[in-house]
Write a protein that holds these residues in place. Structure first.
Motif, PDB file in Angstrom:
ATOM      1  N   LEU A  25     -12.252   1.910   0.726  1.00 50.32           N
ATOM      2  CA  LEU A  25     -11.696   2.840  -0.264  1.00 50.32           C
ATOM      3  C   LEU A  25     -10.255   2.462  -0.613  1.00 50.32           C
ATOM      4  O   LEU A  25      -9.842   2.471  -1.766  1.00 50.32           O
ATOM      5  CB  LEU A  25     -11.709   4.272   0.288  1.00 50.32           C
ATOM      6  N   HIS A  26      -9.489   2.105   0.440  1.00 54.49           N
ATOM      7  CA  HIS A  26      -8.088   1.762   0.225  1.00 54.49           C
ATOM      8  C   HIS A  26      -7.942   0.508  -0.610  1.00 54.49           C
ATOM      9  O   HIS A  26      -7.025   0.415  -1.427  1.00 54.49           O
ATOM     10  CB  HIS A  26      -7.386   1.587   1.587  1.00 54.49           C
ATOM     11  N   GLU A  29     -10.216  -0.049  -5.958  1.00 61.86           N
ATOM     12  CA  GLU A  29      -9.762   1.062  -6.793  1.00 61.86           C
ATOM     13  C   GLU A  29     -10.934   1.860  -7.378  1.00 61.86           C
ATOM     14  O   GLU A  29     -10.860   3.075  -7.495  1.00 61.86           O
ATOM     15  CB  GLU A  29      -8.880   0.542  -7.925  1.00 61.86           C
ATOM     16  N   ASN A  32     -12.138   4.177  -4.901  1.00 54.65           N
ATOM     17  CA  ASN A  32     -11.190   5.290  -4.785  1.00 54.65           C
ATOM     18  C   ASN A  32     -11.433   6.324  -5.908  1.00 54.65           C
ATOM     19  O   ASN A  32     -11.454   7.532  -5.680  1.00 54.65           O
ATOM     20  CB  ASN A  32      -9.767   4.734  -4.890  1.00 54.65           C
ATOM     21  N   TRP A  35     -14.496   8.220  -5.100  1.00 57.91           N
ATOM     22  CA  TRP A  35     -14.160   9.209  -4.058  1.00 57.91           C
ATOM     23  C   TRP A  35     -13.567  10.453  -4.710  1.00 57.91           C
ATOM     24  O   TRP A  35     -13.980  11.571  -4.458  1.00 57.91           O
ATOM     25  CB  TRP A  35     -13.159   8.558  -3.078  1.00 57.91           C
TER      26      TRP A  35
END
Lengths: 155, 319
Positions: A25-26, A29, A32, A35
């Protein structure tokens, strides 16, 4: 991979897989984004009070595009709509000037006379007005203008 | 006892100081008379009477009998008044304006006080008032206050260095300002451009000369009493009135040193006139009435109330 994100949200992953998913996730992008989107969907479905529309990125992008204006501000706007107002102000200023002049021109050096002097001499207007071409007035003025008369009488 | 001596000593000292201050004030006024007549200058002044406000430009050069001055009206009928020593001539482009010039030449600010002011003290007290600022110059107010309530008082603001009157007010017994003159700007020194001293208009009218040609006869064949204290006979004559060459009247001129009062006496013509009092611009008043077989007319720079009081107390008799 999106399924993994969904599973992570639901707490269905093993600790090791969860750690891998968080790292992903980090770094990614789009994950992310997903998420955030899933959380938004989840909040919407639960009608959560915390439901918020994410405008941060959009606003930041638009701000970055906005050119910086360095021109000075225009203090004087086009005058046409204000002319009438200006004339009224000018009129009241000149009235104030006239009133002030009238007041000032009647000020006297002696304080106890100020009140009396604010009134226009009254006895003058109530009396009859003498004729400036009255022969007696003329005859008087001919002689009164003669300063030598004064000198003769007191030498 | 010591205290009484001390107090009376203080009072004497105060009285002496007051008397000396008054002497100084008369001295200052005398200087101002000379400045008002002769100080070379260029200036603009306002003249205000009841219902009238006018502006003049004044230029003056020379000194003593060689004074040359010209003033022109900046509003109203165009007119100029040129004074060469004691000769005053009015100029205007048309006869109507020339008539206005005659009226304007009656009083030539700033020279409103008579040349000789020694005789004034009997009828007027002088008093120094506050300082002031007029036409960007510092000046000191003086007042000539009449000792009775029949006359006008005069207040003058005299410029500190030259004693030139910058503002002069005529004040009624009720302390109303009936007339005032004031410089709005003034520069000392003769104007550089001599052309400003020359008249521009075509028509002229000689107003007065210091050597008046009116036949003089101080032997009055009537006696007059009952005038306010301080008024003395300065001339008596038989004359015809302007515009009435066929009619002879007696004119007796009295003065208290500051203003003049004319008494005209003539035989009664027809019915006795009803006594009446009137005023011109609130400054010159006239009163008329009759005594025995004579009718009289008073004209002078007195307030209306003063004039009617004089008309009532006046006694005319033939010796």
């Amino acid at each position: 991979m999106k399924e993994t994100v969904s599973a992570l949200m639901d707490g269905e992953l093993e600790p090791a897989s969860a750690r891998k998913a968080v790292t992903a996730l980090h770094s990614d992008e789009s994950l992310n984004d997903s998420w955030n989107t899933y959380h938004l969907i989840g909040d919407a479905l639960r009608a959560s009070a915390d439901l918020k529309v994410d405008v941060r990125r959009g606003v930041a992008a638009r701000l970055a595009e906005e050119p910086t204006v360095l021109a000075p501000r225009r203090w004087l706007r086009p005058v046409r709509p204000r002319t009438v107002g200006a004339a009224a102000i000018a009129a009241s200023v000149s009235l104030a000037a006239v009133v002030a002049w009238q007041q000032l021109s009647f000020t006297t050096p002696s304080a106890n006379l100020v009140a009396a002097n604010q009134a226009v001499p009254v006895q003058v207007q109530t009396g009859a007005v003498a004729d400036p071409v009255d022969p007696y007035v003329q005859a008087h003025q001919e002689m009164a203008a003669d300063q030598s008369l004064m000198a003769v009488s007191y030498r | 006892m010591k205290r009484v001596y001390f107090l009376s000593g203080c009072m004497l000292l105060a009285a002496a100081m007051a008397a000396r201050a008054a002497d100084d004030d008369w001295g200052v006024l005398k200087k101002s008379v000379a400045s008002a007549r002769q100080l070379p200058l260029s200036g603009t002044y306002l003249h205000q009477m009841s219902g009238l406000l006018e502006t003049f430009r004044l230029y003056r050069a020379g000194d003593g009998d060689g004074v040359l001055e010209r003033r022109e009206s900046l509003d109203g009928p165009p007119r100029e008044i040129v004074r060469t020593g004691g000769d005053v001539v009015g100029y205007a482009p048309d006869t109507k304006s020339l008539a206005a010039a005659r009226l304007s030449a009656m009083r030539l600010f700033p020279a409103l006080l008579p040349d000789e002011i020694d005789g004034i003290a009997q009828s007027y007290a002088v008093r120094r008032l506050t300082g002031d600022r007029i036409a960007q110059k510092d000046c000191q107010w003086f007042e000539l206050k009449p000792r009775d309530t029949l006359r006008y008082g005069v207040r003058l603001c005299l410029e500190n260095a030259t004693q030139l009157p910058l503002k002069i007010m005529t004040v009624s017994p009720k302390s109303d300002v009936v007339e005032q003159y004031m410089f709005t700007d003034v520069e000392f020194g003769a104007p550089r451009n001599r052309a400003v001293l020359k008249p521009h208009y075509r028509l002229s009218y000689p107003m007065r000369t210091l050597a008046t040609q009116v036949p003089e006869s101080t032997a009055a064949d009537i006696e007059v009493s009952g005038l306010p204290t301080g008024f003395r006979l300065v001339r008596a004559m038989k004359r015809s009135l302007p515009g009435q060459a066929d009619k002879q009247v007696r004119q007796l001129i009295f003065s208290d040193g500051l203003v003049m009062l004319s008494l005209f006496v003539e035989p009664m013509m027809g019915d006795p006139r009803t006594p009446r009092v009137s005023s011109l611009h609130g400054v010159i008043s006239t009163a008329s009435g009759h005594q025995g077989d004579m009718q009289f007319t008073l004209v002078g720079d007195l307030p209306e109330q003063g004039m009617s009081a004089v008309a009532r107390s006046l006694k005319i008799s033939r010796p």
